[in-house]
Design an enzyme around this catalytic site. Structure first.
Site, PDB file in Angstrom:
ATOM      1  N   GLU A 175     -27.842 -19.605 -21.920  1.00 41.11           N
ATOM      2  CA  GLU A 175     -26.626 -18.936 -22.314  1.00 41.11           C
ATOM      3  C   GLU A 175     -26.371 -17.718 -21.467  1.00 41.11           C
ATOM      4  O   GLU A 175     -27.291 -17.180 -21.113  1.00 41.11           O
ATOM      5  CB  GLU A 175     -26.604 -18.772 -23.902  1.00 41.11           C
ATOM      6  CG  GLU A 175     -25.555 -19.352 -24.650  1.00 41.11           C
ATOM      7  CD  GLU A 175     -23.966 -19.455 -24.428  1.00 41.11           C
ATOM      8  OE1 GLU A 175     -23.847 -19.192 -23.227  1.00 41.11           O
ATOM      9  OE2 GLU A 175     -23.075 -19.572 -25.285  1.00 41.11           O
ATOM     10  N   ASP A 176     -25.019 -17.346 -21.554  1.00 43.30           N
ATOM     11  CA  ASP A 176     -24.724 -16.070 -21.141  1.00 43.30           C
ATOM     12  C   ASP A 176     -24.987 -14.886 -21.980  1.00 43.30           C
ATOM     13  O   ASP A 176     -25.606 -13.774 -21.489  1.00 43.30           O
ATOM     14  CB  ASP A 176     -23.365 -16.069 -20.322  1.00 43.30           C
ATOM     15  CG  ASP A 176     -22.372 -16.259 -21.499  1.00 43.30           C
ATOM     16  OD1 ASP A 176     -22.467 -16.748 -22.532  1.00 43.30           O
ATOM     17  OD2 ASP A 176     -20.980 -16.257 -21.193  1.00 43.30           O
ATOM     18  N   ASP A 229     -23.651 -13.601 -29.143  1.00 47.24           N
ATOM     19  CA  ASP A 229     -22.889 -12.554 -29.879  1.00 47.24           C
ATOM     20  C   ASP A 229     -22.972 -12.694 -31.287  1.00 47.24           C
ATOM     21  O   ASP A 229     -24.103 -12.161 -32.076  1.00 47.24           O
ATOM     22  CB  ASP A 229     -21.605 -12.794 -29.403  1.00 47.24           C
ATOM     23  CG  ASP A 229     -20.216 -12.004 -30.085  1.00 47.24           C
ATOM     24  OD1 ASP A 229     -20.849 -10.736 -30.246  1.00 47.24           O
ATOM     25  OD2 ASP A 229     -19.222 -12.060 -29.655  1.00 47.24           O
ATOM     26  N   PHE A 286     -17.537  -5.450 -25.449  1.00 46.49           N
ATOM     27  CA  PHE A 286     -16.948  -6.706 -24.630  1.00 46.49           C
ATOM     28  C   PHE A 286     -17.402  -6.731 -23.128  1.00 46.49           C
ATOM     29  O   PHE A 286     -17.112  -5.827 -22.258  1.00 46.49           O
ATOM     30  CB  PHE A 286     -15.576  -7.194 -24.741  1.00 46.49           C
ATOM     31  CG  PHE A 286     -15.227  -8.304 -24.259  1.00 46.49           C
ATOM     32  CD1 PHE A 286     -15.446  -9.528 -24.746  1.00 46.49           C
ATOM     33  CD2 PHE A 286     -14.566  -8.881 -22.940  1.00 46.49           C
ATOM     34  CE1 PHE A 286     -15.120 -10.900 -24.404  1.00 46.49           C
ATOM     35  CE2 PHE A 286     -14.461  -9.789 -22.235  1.00 46.49           C
ATOM     36  CZ  PHE A 286     -14.659 -10.975 -23.337  1.00 46.49           C
ATOM     37  N   ARG A 339     -16.167 -12.959 -13.256  1.00 41.54           N
ATOM     38  CA  ARG A 339     -17.324 -14.001 -13.234  1.00 41.54           C
ATOM     39  C   ARG A 339     -18.280 -13.599 -12.089  1.00 41.54           C
ATOM     40  O   ARG A 339     -19.481 -13.552 -12.100  1.00 41.54           O
ATOM     41  CB  ARG A 339     -17.143 -15.294 -13.439  1.00 41.54           C
ATOM     42  CG  ARG A 339     -16.453 -15.659 -14.831  1.00 41.54           C
ATOM     43  CD  ARG A 339     -16.602 -17.365 -14.849  1.00 41.54           C
ATOM     44  NE  ARG A 339     -15.832 -17.660 -15.987  1.00 41.54           N
ATOM     45  CZ  ARG A 339     -16.014 -17.967 -17.153  1.00 41.54           C
ATOM     46  NH1 ARG A 339     -16.946 -17.421 -17.607  1.00 41.54           N
ATOM     47  NH2 ARG A 339     -15.104 -18.376 -18.069  1.00 41.54           N
TER      48      ARG A 339
HETATM   49  P1  5GP Z   1     -21.071 -16.399 -30.116  1.00 41.03           P
HETATM   50  O1  5GP Z   1     -20.843 -17.860 -30.607  1.00 41.03           O
HETATM   51  O2  5GP Z   1     -22.636 -16.050 -30.027  1.00 41.03           O
HETATM   52  O3  5GP Z   1     -20.250 -15.444 -30.962  1.00 41.03           O
HETATM   53  O4  5GP Z   1     -20.674 -16.106 -28.750  1.00 41.03           O
HETATM   54  C1  5GP Z   1     -20.897 -17.032 -27.602  1.00 41.03           C
HETATM   55  C2  5GP Z   1     -19.889 -16.876 -26.451  1.00 41.03           C
HETATM   56  O5  5GP Z   1     -19.035 -16.050 -26.498  1.00 41.03           O
HETATM   57  C3  5GP Z   1     -20.713 -16.551 -25.258  1.00 41.03           C
HETATM   58  O6  5GP Z   1     -21.279 -17.659 -24.700  1.00 41.03           O
HETATM   59  C4  5GP Z   1     -19.581 -16.103 -24.482  1.00 41.03           C
HETATM   60  O7  5GP Z   1     -18.908 -17.286 -23.560  1.00 41.03           O
HETATM   61  C5  5GP Z   1     -18.632 -15.564 -25.462  1.00 41.03           C
HETATM   62  N1  5GP Z   1     -18.727 -13.904 -25.543  1.00 41.03           N
HETATM   63  C6  5GP Z   1     -19.510 -13.174 -26.598  1.00 41.03           C
HETATM   64  N2  5GP Z   1     -19.545 -11.820 -26.217  1.00 41.03           N
HETATM   65  C7  5GP Z   1     -19.061 -11.633 -24.903  1.00 41.03           C
HETATM   66  C8  5GP Z   1     -18.858 -10.692 -24.363  1.00 41.03           C
HETATM   67  O8  5GP Z   1     -18.925  -9.497 -24.517  1.00 41.03           O
HETATM   68  N3  5GP Z   1     -18.197 -10.789 -23.172  1.00 41.03           N
HETATM   69  C9  5GP Z   1     -17.864 -12.069 -22.685  1.00 41.03           C
HETATM   70  N4  5GP Z   1     -17.159 -12.225 -21.343  1.00 41.03           N
HETATM   71  N5  5GP Z   1     -17.905 -12.996 -23.356  1.00 41.03           N
HETATM   72  C10 5GP Z   1     -18.507 -12.983 -24.575  1.00 41.03           C
END
Ligand code: 5GP
Length: 173
Positions: free
Chosen positions: A95-96, A99, A149, A162
């Site tokens: 995963e990237d 969050d 973010f 990206r």
């Molecule tokens: P989660 O389900 O853990 O809240 O979020 C996961 C997804 O939200 C990540 O795979 C990503 O695509 C997006 N995301 C969460 N935080 C960020 C951030 O700080 N920057 C960006 N560009 N995407 C985020």
């Protein structure tokens, strides 16, 4: 827009190589099924897997939780989650960023419900620990970030940035 750098290109490359070395030790030559979460993890995964010294099969899946802005919708949707038979396989999800942890939980539950894997590990490039709404912890991650973010190195803002080789945040967002 002014972008403030959090992790530079060299720092990222060094850390990715270090993390890959840890994984090479863990997998010890055993085959691994890498599942790359589109689109954000592509850049990280491309760098990471090129350091791997075990046999690697690479799959791509697409989920979505973010809308057109910087706030999570709180719901994870499976956009494209076609996977091969992962029973008895070593699975590594890439995963990237973690969050809220909702995407990671959705994926881990999905794998857990559908397959009896030999091992399932979760690797995230970034870990935003303070934003977590559940108890998900990555098995591997490169860097921890504050509740900002972030963009670059695969992470986007409205589809842009990206391609940046570094990670930063937009100061006026
Ligand atoms: P989660 O389900 O853990 O809240 O979020 C996961 C997804 O939200 C990540 O795979 C990503 O695509 C997006 N995301 C969460 N935080 C960020 C951030 O700080 N920057 C960006 N560009 N995407 C985020």
């Amino acid at each position: 827009m002014k972008i403030k750098t959090l992790f530079g290109e060299e720092e990222i490359q060094n850390r990715v190589a270090e993390l890959a070395e840890e994984m090479n030790k863990f997998y010890n030559g055993r085959e691994v099924y890498v599942i790359v979460v589109l689109k954000g993890a592509v850049v990280f995964a491309a760098d990471l897997i090129r350091h791997f010294n075990m046999p690697v099969k690479t799959e791509f899946i697409r989920l979505s939780s973010y809308g057109a802005n910087t706030a999570s919708s709180g719901k994870v949707h499976a956009v494209d989650i076609a996977l091969p038979d992962l029973n008895g396989k070593n699975v590594l999800i890439i995963e990237d960023i973690i969050d809220t942890g909702l995407t990671a939980k959705f994926l881990l539950d999905f794998i857990g419900c559908n397959f009896k894997t030999k091992s399932t590990k979760f690797c995230s490039f970034l870990d935003k620990k303070t934003a977590r709404v559940n108890d998900i912890e990555p098995d591997y991650f490169c860097f921890e970030v504050d509740d900002k973010f972030v963009i670059g190195y695969g992470l986007d803002y409205n589809g842009n940035y990206r391609n940046l080789p570094y990670v930063g945040y937009i100061q006026n967002v």
